[in-house]
Scaffold this motif. Structure first.
Motif, mmCIF file in Angstrom:
data_model
loop_
_atom_site.group_PDB
_atom_site.id
_atom_site.type_symbol
_atom_site.label_atom_id
_atom_site.label_comp_id
_atom_site.label_asym_id
_atom_site.label_seq_id
_atom_site.Cartn_x
_atom_site.Cartn_y
_atom_site.Cartn_z
ATOM 1 N N MET A 271 37.066 44.181 5.785
ATOM 2 C CA MET A 271 35.940 45.007 6.262
ATOM 3 C C MET A 271 35.407 44.467 7.594
ATOM 4 N N ILE A 272 35.122 45.362 8.554
ATOM 5 C CA ILE A 272 34.492 44.924 9.806
ATOM 6 C C ILE A 272 33.349 45.893 10.152
ATOM 7 N N TRP A 273 32.502 45.456 11.039
ATOM 8 C CA TRP A 273 31.520 46.362 11.648
ATOM 9 C C TRP A 273 31.994 46.631 13.067
ATOM 10 N N PHE A 274 32.074 47.932 13.423
ATOM 11 C CA PHE A 274 32.517 48.296 14.775
ATOM 12 C C PHE A 274 31.337 48.928 15.519
ATOM 13 N N THR A 275 31.165 48.532 16.774
ATOM 14 C CA THR A 275 30.106 49.153 17.591
ATOM 15 C C THR A 275 30.699 49.771 18.845
ATOM 16 N N GLU A 276 30.374 51.054 19.081
ATOM 17 C CA GLU A 276 30.629 51.620 20.409
ATOM 18 C C GLU A 276 29.334 51.470 21.191
ATOM 19 N N TYR A 277 29.425 50.783 22.335
ATOM 20 C CA TYR A 277 28.209 50.591 23.150
ATOM 21 C C TYR A 277 28.006 51.826 24.013
ATOM 22 N N TRP A 278 26.978 52.596 23.699
ATOM 23 C CA TRP A 278 26.692 53.821 24.444
ATOM 24 C C TRP A 278 26.099 53.491 25.814
ATOM 25 N N THR A 279 25.273 52.450 25.847
ATOM 26 C CA THR A 279 24.767 51.888 27.112
ATOM 27 C C THR A 279 24.730 50.375 26.864
ATOM 28 N N GLY B 128 23.867 51.615 20.824
ATOM 29 C CA GLY B 128 25.246 51.938 20.437
ATOM 30 C C GLY B 128 25.303 52.573 19.058
ATOM 31 N N LEU B 129 26.523 52.862 18.638
ATOM 32 C CA LEU B 129 26.758 53.396 17.293
ATOM 33 C C LEU B 129 27.543 52.341 16.524
ATOM 34 N N THR B 130 27.001 51.911 15.379
ATOM 35 C CA THR B 130 27.683 50.897 14.589
ATOM 36 C C THR B 130 28.097 51.488 13.251
ATOM 37 N N VAL B 131 29.366 51.284 12.905
ATOM 38 C CA VAL B 131 29.855 51.777 11.609
ATOM 39 C C VAL B 131 30.602 50.662 10.883
ATOM 40 N N LYS B 132 30.536 50.734 9.559
ATOM 41 C CA LYS B 132 31.333 49.802 8.757
ATOM 42 C C LYS B 132 32.717 50.422 8.569
ATOM 43 N N ALA B 133 33.741 49.601 8.711
ATOM 44 C CA ALA B 133 35.100 50.113 8.488
ATOM 45 C C ALA B 133 35.781 49.256 7.436
ATOM 46 N N ASP B 134 36.310 49.923 6.404
ATOM 47 C CA ASP B 134 36.979 49.176 5.342
ATOM 48 C C ASP B 134 38.370 48.728 5.767
ATOM 49 N N GLU B 135 38.956 49.500 6.675
ATOM 50 C CA GLU B 135 40.302 49.162 7.142
ATOM 51 C C GLU B 135 40.402 49.483 8.622
ATOM 52 N N VAL B 136 41.154 48.680 9.350
ATOM 53 C CA VAL B 136 41.312 48.926 10.787
ATOM 54 C C VAL B 136 42.786 48.826 11.157
ATOM 55 N N LYS B 137 43.275 49.820 11.894
ATOM 56 C CA LYS B 137 44.637 49.713 12.456
ATOM 57 C C LYS B 137 44.455 49.622 13.960
ATOM 58 N N LYS B 138 45.191 48.686 14.575
ATOM 59 C CA LYS B 138 45.066 48.527 16.025
ATOM 60 C C LYS B 138 46.436 48.747 16.649
ATOM 61 N N ILE B 139 46.506 49.643 17.630
ATOM 62 C CA ILE B 139 47.775 49.935 18.304
ATOM 63 C C ILE B 139 47.529 49.777 19.795
ATOM 64 N N ARG B 140 48.454 49.073 20.472
ATOM 65 C CA ARG B 140 48.289 48.932 21.932
ATOM 66 C C ARG B 140 49.292 49.876 22.584
ATOM 67 N N SER B 141 48.810 50.878 23.331
ATOM 68 C CA SER B 141 49.751 51.774 24.010
ATOM 69 C C SER B 141 49.854 51.313 25.460
ATOM 70 N N LYS B 142 50.665 52.040 26.227
ATOM 71 C CA LYS B 142 50.811 51.710 27.648
ATOM 72 C C LYS B 142 49.474 51.866 28.381
ATOM 73 N N TYR B 143 48.614 52.757 27.865
ATOM 74 C CA TYR B 143 47.384 53.094 28.584
ATOM 75 C C TYR B 143 46.111 52.484 28.024
ATOM 76 N N GLN B 144 46.099 52.253 26.693
ATOM 77 C CA GLN B 144 44.819 51.894 26.094
ATOM 78 C C GLN B 144 44.974 51.260 24.720
#
Ligand code: SPD
Length: 277
Positions: free
Chosen positions: A1-9, A13-29
């Protein structure tokens, strides 16, 4: 479990709890797929929330349907960005559509969406849909006078998407539209991204004769208040009596007859921003 925050300024920000996270690195992002208790699966690109299973319908319906309804008979539609497929799904609800092109720069976004967001990407394999993995800017240069509706389903105006908010880009959009053509773009939050909102509006107004701004309420986007800017040289887009009977035929959850009837009703502070733009 993690807490994720998108910083709006820098300060909110918006903070959500996530039970599972998948991380993929693409060529762009960096692409994240978060499994959140409140919003279901959430797609995040470079730290910015793009869509969630719970509220995606609001954004995708409001981005696609007003322009599709205002066009007398949209047959050829282009979606720029929007690799998750939500906008394409909405476009296909219109019976007149014969061909939908999706131009997404990052193939990994399409792959991830098909794997983790089947209810959003479900129509990407429809026979009317063709997916192009290309840069929107150069894609438009090769297709002049072709589309009835062009929809900019871009990410926020940073990095690769920055160019999609400039006058030069809207000029290319205009020359790729055929007679009666309409374009619509997501244009950020008037509350927290006033600068981008106002700039997008003034750049679009330099290029098109008729321009209108409307809003929708999207809980996971900065401030929740989100804007869309629609424009055409042919269609008087401010006349919301146009093709009103077609709205009732659509199977939607947010966009409906009463929203269409007051599409361009704007709070006074938003009107003021537009006047100054
Ligand atoms: N701040 C988020 C803006 C994202 C707009 N595009 C989302 C793509 C979903 N199809």
């Amino acid at each position: 479990m993690i807490w994720f925050t998108e910083y709006w300024t820098d300060n909110v920000g918006l903070t959500v709890k996530a039970d599972e996270v998948k991380k993929i690195r693409s060529k762009y992002q960096e692409i994240l797929v978060l499994d959140t208790p409140e919003f279901g699966k959430m797609l995040v690109l470079d730290g910015l929330v793009q869509t969630t299973e719970k509220d995606e319908f609001i954004y995708h319906e409001m981005l696609a349907h007003p322009a599709m309804i205002m066009h007398p008979e949209p047959e050829r539609v282009l979606v720029i960005g929007g690799g998750d497929g939500g906008t394409v799904r909405e476009v296909l609800k219109h019976k007149s559509v014969k061909e939908v092109h999706l131009c997404e720069i990052d193939e990994e976004v399409v792959i991830v969406s098909e794997k983790y967001f089947p209810s959003i990407s479900e129509k990407l394999r429809d026979p009317k849909v063709k997916v192009f993995i290309e840069d929107g800017n150069s894609f438009l240069e090769e297709r002049k006078d072709y589309y009835d509706v062009i929809i900019m389903d871009s990410s926020d105006p940073v990095g690769a998407s920055e160019v999609l908010f400039k006058k030069e880009f809207y000029e290319k959009v205009k020359s790729s539209l055929r007679k009666n053509g309409i374009m619509v773009a997501q244009t950020e939050s008037p509350v927290l991204q006033e600068k981008y909102f106002s700039k997008a509006f003034s750049e679009i107004r330099k290029v098109f004769k008729n321009v209108g701004v409307y809003l929708a309420f999207i809980p996971t986007y900065p401030s929740g208040m989100w804007s869309f800017t629609i424009a055409s040289d042919f269609v008087d887009i401010k006349d919301i009596s146009i093709n009103r009977e077609r709205v009732k035929e659509l199977k939607t959850k947010y966009f409906c007859d009463s929203i269409y009837a007051c599409l361009f009703a704007l709070p006074r502070f938003v009107q003021e921003i537009l006047k100054k733009s």
